[in-house]
Design a protein around this motif. Structure first.
Motif, mmCIF file in Angstrom:
data_model
loop_
_atom_site.group_PDB
_atom_site.id
_atom_site.type_symbol
_atom_site.label_atom_id
_atom_site.label_comp_id
_atom_site.label_asym_id
_atom_site.label_seq_id
_atom_site.Cartn_x
_atom_site.Cartn_y
_atom_site.Cartn_z
ATOM 1 N N ASN A 1 6.161 38.572 -62.370
ATOM 2 C CA ASN A 1 7.372 37.737 -62.391
ATOM 3 C C ASN A 1 8.675 38.528 -61.496
ATOM 4 O O ASN A 1 9.268 37.833 -60.781
ATOM 5 C CB ASN A 1 8.253 37.465 -63.650
ATOM 6 C CG ASN A 1 7.545 36.184 -64.397
ATOM 7 O OD1 ASN A 1 7.996 35.037 -64.183
ATOM 8 N ND2 ASN A 1 6.288 36.467 -65.033
ATOM 9 N N TYR B 1 7.843 40.453 -59.049
ATOM 10 C CA TYR B 1 7.192 40.061 -57.460
ATOM 11 C C TYR B 1 7.464 38.540 -57.329
ATOM 12 O O TYR B 1 8.164 38.364 -56.237
ATOM 13 C CB TYR B 1 5.731 40.100 -57.658
ATOM 14 C CG TYR B 1 5.139 39.889 -56.236
ATOM 15 C CD1 TYR B 1 4.719 41.057 -55.442
ATOM 16 C CD2 TYR B 1 4.602 38.869 -55.645
ATOM 17 C CE1 TYR B 1 4.180 40.534 -54.297
ATOM 18 C CE2 TYR B 1 4.297 38.233 -54.702
ATOM 19 C CZ TYR B 1 4.153 39.101 -53.820
ATOM 20 O OH TYR B 1 3.682 39.210 -52.524
ATOM 21 N N ASP B 2 7.437 37.862 -58.256
ATOM 22 C CA ASP B 2 7.441 36.382 -57.942
ATOM 23 C C ASP B 2 9.042 36.187 -57.367
ATOM 24 O O ASP B 2 9.360 35.262 -56.638
ATOM 25 C CB ASP B 2 7.122 35.233 -59.128
ATOM 26 C CG ASP B 2 7.472 33.933 -58.776
ATOM 27 O OD1 ASP B 2 6.879 33.560 -57.634
ATOM 28 O OD2 ASP B 2 8.224 33.215 -59.473
ATOM 29 N N LYS C 1 9.539 38.088 -53.965
ATOM 30 C CA LYS C 1 8.667 37.922 -52.666
ATOM 31 C C LYS C 1 9.331 37.269 -51.481
ATOM 32 O O LYS C 1 8.755 37.440 -50.478
ATOM 33 C CB LYS C 1 7.463 36.969 -53.208
ATOM 34 C CG LYS C 1 7.826 35.610 -53.493
ATOM 35 C CD LYS C 1 6.593 34.690 -54.027
ATOM 36 C CE LYS C 1 6.967 33.484 -54.215
ATOM 37 N NZ LYS C 1 6.091 32.862 -55.186
ATOM 38 N N LYS D 1 6.831 40.558 -48.849
ATOM 39 C CA LYS D 1 5.617 40.617 -49.448
ATOM 40 C C LYS D 1 4.837 41.956 -49.823
ATOM 41 O O LYS D 1 3.889 42.005 -50.185
ATOM 42 C CB LYS D 1 4.577 39.676 -48.519
ATOM 43 C CG LYS D 1 5.243 38.179 -48.267
ATOM 44 C CD LYS D 1 5.212 37.373 -49.526
ATOM 45 C CE LYS D 1 5.683 36.025 -48.879
ATOM 46 N NZ LYS D 1 7.033 35.624 -48.916
#
Length: 163
Positions: A124, A126-127, A130, A134
Motif C-alpha cells: 500500500n 508503493y501504491d 507510485k 516506480k
C-alpha cells in the motif's frame, strides 16, 4: 543433519495440516518489512500532497486488514481468529519501516498473519507513492519473533522480541 519435515507436503503432494487435535494456546508473532524510497517518492511523502490521503495511515489500516485475510491469500493457511494486531508504519532514514505484531489463541501460529500484515502494508505504501516513482523497492520482509506453539519461541538474530 537431516532436513526438517515440511508439514505442508505428504507423499510429494501439498496438504493442509490437520490441527484439530492441537490445543489452542496464546500465540504471538512480529514481523517487519522495509520500503526503500527514491528521492522523488520520499519528497512526495514528506510534502504530504497525496490526493489519496496519508500513505502511512492507509498502509497501517491495510496491514491490519491484511492480517485478518491471510487464509484468503496464503493457500494452505488456516483461517484463525486474530485476537489482536498492531501495525506501525514509520518514515526513517533508510525508508519506510513496517512492523506488525499479531496475537491469537488458536491451535496454530500467527507468523503468516504478521508477515502478511507487513507485506500488504508495504504494497500500500508503493501504491500510494507510485505516481512519484516506480523505482520504490519492498525489501527485508522477515519474521522477527514468535512465541507459543510446539516449536517454541524464536527471535531473529540481531533483534529482540519487542522490536
Amino acid at each position: 543433519m537431516s532436513a526438517p519435515e515440511l508439514t505442508h507436503f505428504r507423499d510429494g503432494l501439498p496438504r493442509m495440516v490437520d490441527v484439530s487435535e492441537k490445543v489452542a494456546t496464546v500465540r504471538e508473532a512480529t514481523a517487519e518489512a522495509w520500503v526503500k524510497l527514491p528521492v522523488e517518492a520520499r519528497t512526495a511523502l514528506e510534502q504530504g500532497t497525496n490526493p489519496k490521503g496519508d500513505p502511512l495511515v492507509v498502509a497501517r489500516l491495510a496491514g491490519l486488514a491484511g492480517s485478518k485475510r491471510t487464509a484468503d491469500l496464503v493457500t494452505l493457511c488456516h483461517p484463525i481468529p486474530v485476537s489482536g494486531a498492531e501495525v506501525r508504519v514509520t518514515l526513517e532514514d533508510a525508508g519506510v519501516r513496517v512492523w506488525a505484531r499479531v496475537r491469537t489463541t488458536a491451535p496454530t501460529g500467527v507468523e503468516m498473519e504478521a508477515l502478511t500484515a507487513v507485506t500488504v502494508a508495504a504494497l500500500n505504501v508503493y501504491d500510494m507513492l507510485k505516481a512519484a516513482s516506480k523505482a520504490i523497492e519492498i525489501t527485508g520482509v522477515r519474521l522477527l519473533s514468535k512465541v507459543g506453539g510446539k516449536s517454541g519461541a524464536y527471535v531473529a538474530a540481531g533483534t529482540s522480541a519487542d522490536e
